[in-house]
Write an enzyme that holds these catalytic residues in place. Structure first.
Site, short mmCIF file in Angstrom:
data_model
loop_
_atom_site.label_atom_id
_atom_site.label_comp_id
_atom_site.label_asym_id
_atom_site.label_seq_id
_atom_site.Cartn_x
_atom_site.Cartn_y
_atom_site.Cartn_z
N THR A 596 1.32 -1.36 0.10
CA THR A 596 -0.23 0.47 -0.41
C THR A 596 1.05 1.24 0.24
OG1 THR A 596 -0.10 0.18 2.16
CG2 THR A 596 -1.90 -1.21 0.88
N ASP A 597 1.93 1.12 0.35
CA ASP A 597 3.06 2.09 0.49
C ASP A 597 2.94 3.07 -1.08
OD1 ASP A 597 3.77 2.75 3.14
OD2 ASP A 597 5.26 1.27 3.20
#
Length: 826
Positions: A596-597
């Site tokens: 998700t980064d």
């Protein structure tokens, strides 16, 4: 400044003409989320995204029932125009003349051949942002290659890093290549709109999906630059666990629990004193009188230093890890979530789409909203405690046929000062001042976008508690050091570095002065941290209403998971991305890295650039809160709709696909060498049969996707046997020449030597003050107004401290020396 009752629609008034295929539907969707008017041009039989599964149960194949379309077309308006018709082509040109943005994703040259290319449309509208999104970009050796999401993911290097070591590497459980490309294009369109506000002129954007996928790899892509090799365990040594680093070998990232699995960060790297899952379990066992004598003497409060300094033996580590795994397996996912909240561990339960819809934190934040009779994930970026309202439901085919006339009649008056080409450098954020308090990946990537495009970005960090990314490999020449990590190097180009200890009174004062200087403040601490430093939005904006501030955290505020700690690995697990990536007969493998980064920055950069554009118009700032987890949910929105509409819970499918057959990753000649092949169309199937001995798979029935899927196992086995004894590059050339989408599963070293990336100038060399000339990956999008992409290298920690304090913040030399003597500037 309060935003109570307001809506975050900073792109209101921006008119977007969206003629894209499924490759770029996400671009228009993200712009619509932020208030742009998106007019979707569809062919007579409807956009191809209308025919992508999942569908409402019982309405399979109905273009009005595609849940994929319902996801990507939310907020758009539909009109039908046939680009094969001269009259309709003229109408498209008239609409483009009235638009601010034009989005297309056809093969290079397709629209130019019919008079709708960038030269033609920008000649009619000099302020048009013409955005093209393609698998490999507009030029270069691969620009005309046939491609699917699978082959782009392979070409971009992600597949090589995923999956179980004793089986072929795996793609993501839900195809994301087009989502990454479209979301990157949306961010870059918002940036280009800012440049237009300065120059008064439009430009042409060229986004490569392959390059967008490369930007999801994080540290591994830096290995060839830093060490000349692939990351351990990802090349010929992929199937050899002993090739892994000790941290990767000894500390598992996934483990079982009583009712499933969790993603857990057991490694001592980046742990605070006494922190981490292992020492917590050891303390609990000691309190219960169950800690083995061999582990009693270990100083568990300082275990990370004990291990990293080499004072903790491997047998002790193995015993502690094994005991921890046994204890975790006794607890349920929900029990472990509560345990994690209490003790601040980095652990994420691997949840399904069913779990997501029932999640109490998302419910408290009112994230899921009804639109068009369906329950959709909401908008991850919000400006107040209330959720942002979703845009209108996805349109029915040609629902807004009358919109064309009103668009053309209401062609907006253009704003911005016109300049000559010689006076334009393409830097959209020239003159913008940014204080970047973020760390690791998600926040720094957003700060990097502002810096690369002209902003003065001051990154605040401290050697007392260095950014974890500065401690992650690869290190230049395999020599560790805070200034030698290429992981950190990739995400902090073009910035200035200020080293200051914010935990001191004097350091907090420096931070406050920096916040008062800035137009934009960016931070990614746990919620509440900036308030403890006196650097929260309420404090910084008390006497000014033009400040823009973006805070990003794992789950954001407003629910029970507000204080949940962790990185993208844990968030990806919690939002369902792990549960769908893997083999059906095994525990989930999950996406590689803190996934998700690399999703969140695309949403965050788009929101920031849009807010900056709004500030230019109104003079007003914004406080934006971005949930990294919720951006991850948006990348599985069609599967979430399948859950909320049909009650179907997504699971791992390995290589299986509803979009292509054959569709897989096949072993070839050589050690751990693979090729990805995906056949979606009748023409591609015929091309495959022309080069592969598939005599037993003839007949018209197999020219349909459904017919091939019925015989999937046999077809896959035949193709696998054909690939097994041929070199991957030879196979790739044969298949591409036959019109079959294919790509070698590229390793980082393959990317480093990829002639296509070399042709496109994907890497730039900049002089690092400690490491000398260093290569850095550049943009996934080429901006026609900006010939140079990066503005400089990543700085050494504190490299610009004195200059920032003196020239930007106004400290005297005596005051600077006093701060240094007080150990504040470290």
């Amino acid at each position: 400044m309060s935003h109570q009752g307001e809506s975050f629609r900073p792109l209101a008034g921006v008119r977007v003409l969206d003629i894209a295929t499924v490759r770029a539907e996400m671009a228009g969707r993200l712009l619509a989320d932020l208030g742009a008017e998106v007019l979707k041009i569809e062919p007579p039989d409807g956009a191809d995204a209308r025919f992508r599964p999942p569908f409402e149960a019982g309405r399979e194949g109905d273009p009005e029932s595609s849940l994929y379309w319902a996801s990507v077309a939310l907020g758009k308006r539909s009109i039908v125009l046939d680009r094969e018709s001269p009259a309709d082509r003229d109408r498209i040109g008239d609409l483009a003349a009235a638009a601010d943005v034009f989005i297309e994703s056809f093969n290079p040259g397709t629209l130019t051949a019919i008079g709708l290319g960038p030269a033609e449309l920008t000649a009619r509208n000099s302020q048009l942002i013409y955005a093209s999104i393609t698998p490999f970009g507009q030029d270069g050796p691969k620009s005309h290659w046939p491609a699917t999401e699978l082959t782009v993911e392979a070409a971009g290097g992600r597949i090589a890093l995923q999956g179980d070591l004793d089986r072929p590497p795996l793609p993501l459980g839900f195809p994301h290549s087009w989502f990454h490309a479209g979301a990157q294009a949306a961010a870059d369109i918002a940036i280009a709109l800012n440049e237009r506000a300065l120059s008064g002129r439009g430009q042409v954007l060229d986004t490569s999906a392959q390059e967008a996928m490369i930007w999801t790899l994080m540290g591994p892509v830096g290995y060839p630059v830093a060490t000349g090799e692939d990351p351990p365990g990802t090349a010929d040594d992929r199937g050899d666990p002993s090739a892994l680093s000790d941290l990767a070998r000894l500390f598992p990232r996934l483990c079982a629990c009583a009712d499933g699995h969790v993603a857990v960060a057991m490694s001592p790297l980046g742990q605070s004193r006494g922190g981490g899952v292992i020492p917590q379990v050891m303390r609990e066992l000691r309190a219960a009188g169950r800690l083995p004598p061999t582990l009693e003497a270990v100083d568990w409060e300082n275990w990370s230093q004990e291990y990293l300094s080499g004072r903790m033996s491997e047998p002790v580590v193995i015993e502690a890890v094994d005991l921890t795994l046994v204890e975790l397996e006794k607890r349920t996912k929900e029990e472990l979530i509560e345990w994690t909240l209490e003790h601040k561990h980095r652990l994420g339960a691997i949840r399904t789409t069913r779990d997501l819809v029932a999640d109490s934190h998302l419910e408290r934040r009112r994230f899921f909203q009804e639109q068009g009779g369906r329950l959709h994930p909401g908008l991850p970026a919000r400006i107040g405690p209330a959720p942002e309202a979703l845009p209108e439901r996805a349109p029915r085919l040609d629902e807004h046929s009358s919109a064309a006339e009103s668009w053309i009649a209401a062609r907006p008056k253009r704003r911005g000062r016109a300049v000559t080409a010689a006076g334009r450098d393409g830097n959209a954020f020239a003159g913008l001042k940014v204080a970047d308090f973020s760390w690791v990946v998600a926040g720094p990537t957003m700060g990097k976008a502002l810096a690369d495009h002209g902003a003065t970005v001051v990154r605040v960090e401290s050697a007392k508690r260095p950014d974890l990314a500065r401690r992650l490999p690869p290190f230049k020449d395999e020599v560790e050091g805070l200034n030698r990590s290429q992981w950190a190097g990739m995400f902090n180009t073009s910035k200035l570095s200020l080293s200051v200890d914010l935990t001191t009174t004097e350091g907090a004062d420096v931070g406050r002065r920096l916040g008062d200087w800035a137009d934009v403040v960016l931070e990614s601490f746990s919620p509440g941290t900036m308030a403890r430093f006196g650097l929260d939005y309420e404090t910084l904006s008390a006497e000014r209403d033009d400040l823009i501030m973006l805070s990003t955290s794992l789950f954001a505020t407003g629910g029970p998971l507000t204080t949940y700690v962790g990185f993208g690995q844990q968030a990806a697990a919690m939002v369902g991305l792990h549960a769908i990536t893997g083999w059906p007969d095994r525990p989930p493998a999950g996406p590689f890295g803190p996934y998700t980064d690399v999703i969140a920055p695309k949403f965050g950069t788009t929101a920031l650039a849009a807010a900056i554009l709004e500030r230019r118009r109104t003079g007003k700032g914004r406080y934006i809160e971005l949930s990294q987890a919720e951006t991850g949910v948006r990348f599985v929105e069609p599967l979430v709709l399948d859950e909320t509409v049909n009650g179907r819970t997504a699971g791992p499918r390995a290589m299986d696909s509803d979009l292509a057959c054959p569709h897989g990753v096949y072993a070839t000649r050589g050690t751990e060498r693979y090729i990805a092949v995906a056949v979606e169309t009748k023409a591609q199937w015929q091309g495959l049969r022309s080069v592969v001995a598939l005599g037993s798979f003839g007949g018209a029935n197999l020219e349909s996707l459904a017919g091939r899927i019925e015989r999937r196992v046999e077809i896959e086995a035949a193709l696998s046997a054909w690939c097994a004894d041929q070199p991957a590059r030879d196979l790739e050339a044969i298949l591409i020449d036959a019109g079959v989408p294919a790509s070698v599963v590229q390793r980082p070293t393959d990317l480093f030597s990829d002639p296509h990336l070399e042709h496109r100038g994907f890497r730039e060399t900049h002089e690092h003050s400690e490491l000398g000339p260093m290569l850095y990956d550049a943009f996934a999008t080429r901006f026609s107004a900006k010939p140079a992409m990066l503005r400089g290298p990543t700085p050494c920690i504190g490299e610009h401290t004195d200059g920032i304090l003196r020239d930007i913040l106004g400290y005297t030399d005596e005051e600077i020396e006093a701060l240094r003597a007080a150990d504040v500037l470290t």
